[in-house]
Design an enzyme around this catalytic site. Structure first.
Site, short mmCIF file in Angstrom:
data_model
loop_
_atom_site.label_atom_id
_atom_site.label_comp_id
_atom_site.label_asym_id
_atom_site.label_seq_id
_atom_site.Cartn_x
_atom_site.Cartn_y
_atom_site.Cartn_z
N LYS A 1 2.63 41.60 32.32
CA LYS A 1 1.56 41.43 33.14
C LYS A 1 0.16 42.53 32.81
CE LYS A 1 2.56 37.86 35.77
NZ LYS A 1 2.00 36.89 35.66
N ASP B 1 2.23 21.55 34.47
CA ASP B 1 3.38 22.34 34.66
C ASP B 1 4.73 21.86 33.99
OD1 ASP B 1 5.93 23.70 36.45
OD2 ASP B 1 4.21 24.35 37.56
N ASP C 1 4.42 22.38 28.83
CA ASP C 1 4.94 23.63 28.69
C ASP C 1 3.90 24.73 28.08
OD1 ASP C 1 6.30 26.12 28.14
OD2 ASP C 1 8.12 24.87 27.50
N VAL C 2 3.46 25.73 28.90
CA VAL C 2 2.40 26.48 28.39
C VAL C 2 2.73 27.26 27.23
CG1 VAL C 2 2.98 28.61 29.91
CG2 VAL C 2 0.61 27.89 29.42
N TYR D 1 8.80 42.31 33.03
CA TYR D 1 7.84 41.47 33.93
C TYR D 1 6.56 42.52 33.85
CZ TYR D 1 5.69 39.10 37.92
OH TYR D 1 4.64 38.21 38.61
N THR E 1 6.49 32.61 47.80
CA THR E 1 6.68 31.46 46.92
C THR E 1 7.98 31.26 46.57
OG1 THR E 1 6.23 32.79 44.80
CG2 THR E 1 4.25 31.72 45.87
#
Ligand SMILES: NC(=O)c1ccc[n+]([C@@H]2O[C@H](COP(=O)([O-])OP(=O)(O)OC[C@H]3O[C@@H](n4cnc5c(N)ncnc54)[C@H](O)[C@@H]3O)[C@@H](O)[C@H]2O)c1
Length: 252
Positions: free
Chosen positions: A152, A38, A56-57, A148, A183
């Site tokens: 996805k 993460d 960092d992805v 967003y 979350t």
């Protein structure tokens, strides 16, 4: 009976909190050697029975180094769960180019980078499973979620094609599309809506819960369960598929 993850190695992105953390915990319980990563520190105390790395992805050098370190320690990667993601709740015309770029870099770019660096490792060891996190927003239109949702939707398209590309290597690819999961991400969505409408957080939350077929949001562990199922041999004939864990949202 041998535990599902005995002798297997799982990598989970976005594991500091929320769905990613619940997923790393579930893999660890199922006896996978589990490495989460993460950009943030863990929110609910240090991990127990698994490791959390800083990465960092959306940074290729960091992802490559992370995968190298897992291979150096464990020798293989059997499961990659791409859970890290960010949300953007905004009318498209008010969105800045930089916000769009970061959204796509993290959600789609991050999925690309982890896959790119894990696939050769899986290939060397005869296969593996990749589970991506999509969303109901990738299936149906949601106001202020167009970009967003597009990120996805792109993950869904990527998964379908990748499943065919990787099948000859013994790698399955699947995704989970959650609905509303309790979350920090969803709570920030609710706060934005509360601020915009002048309502209280609790009132908006109650309203959004009432919209669910079962009248509640999911716990992160309920999404982790679906991810771990898809990653397991119990899902050995599942590839190219998306599993909606959305309390009927898309079925409405
Ligand atoms: N919560 C929901 O209702 C919901 C619904 C549908 C889909 N999802 C998807 O599920 C996934 C997890 O969501 P969540 O609700 O647990 O969100 P969250 O915000 O609680 O957790 C996401 C985690 O990803 C990490 N992250 C963000 N950018 C990163 C980066 N560049 N590199 C590494 N880690 C990074 C964050 O630090 C955080 O720990 C996301 O992909 C999200 O889009 C969530």
């Amino acid at each position: 009976m041998t535990a599902e993850g005995e002798g297997k190695v799982a990598i989970v992105s976005g594991a500091a909190r929320g769905i990613g953390r619940a997923t790393a915990e579930q893999f660890a319980r199922e006896a996978y050697a589990t490495v989460g990563f993460d950009v943030a520190d863990p929110e609910d105390g240090p991990p127990d029975g698994w490791r959390l790395e800083r990465c960092d992805v959306a940074e290729e050098a960091e992802v490559a180094a992370l995968v190298d370190s897992v291979v150096a320690e464990h020798g293989r990667v059997d499961v990659l769960a791409n859970v890290a993601g960010i949300v953007l709740v905004k009318p498209l015309a008010e969105t800045e180019w930089d916000e769009f770029r970061r959204l796509v870099d993290v959600n789609l770019g991050g999925t690309f980078l982890t896959c790119k660096h894990v696939i050769p490792v899986m290939e060397r060891h005869g296969g593996g499973v990749i589970v991506n996190l999509a969303s109901v927003s990738g299936h149906v239109g949601q106001v202020d979620h167009s970009l967003y949702g597009a990120s996805k939707g792109a993950i869904l398209a990527l998964g379908r094609a990748l499943a065919w590309e990787l099948a000859p290597l013994g790698i399955r690819v699947a995704s989970v599309s959650p609905g509303s999961v309790d979350t920090a991400m969803l709570r920030s969505d609710i706060q934005i809506e509360a601020d915009l409408t002048g309502s209280s957080f609790d009132d908006v939350k109650a309203l959004r819960e009432q919209e669910q077929a079962l009248g509640r949001w999911a716990e992160p562990s309920e999404i982790a369960e679906a991810i771990c199922f898809l990653a397991s041999d119990r899902a050995s004939f599942v590839t190219g598929a998306d599993l909606l864990v959305d309390c009927g949202w898309v079925a409405r």
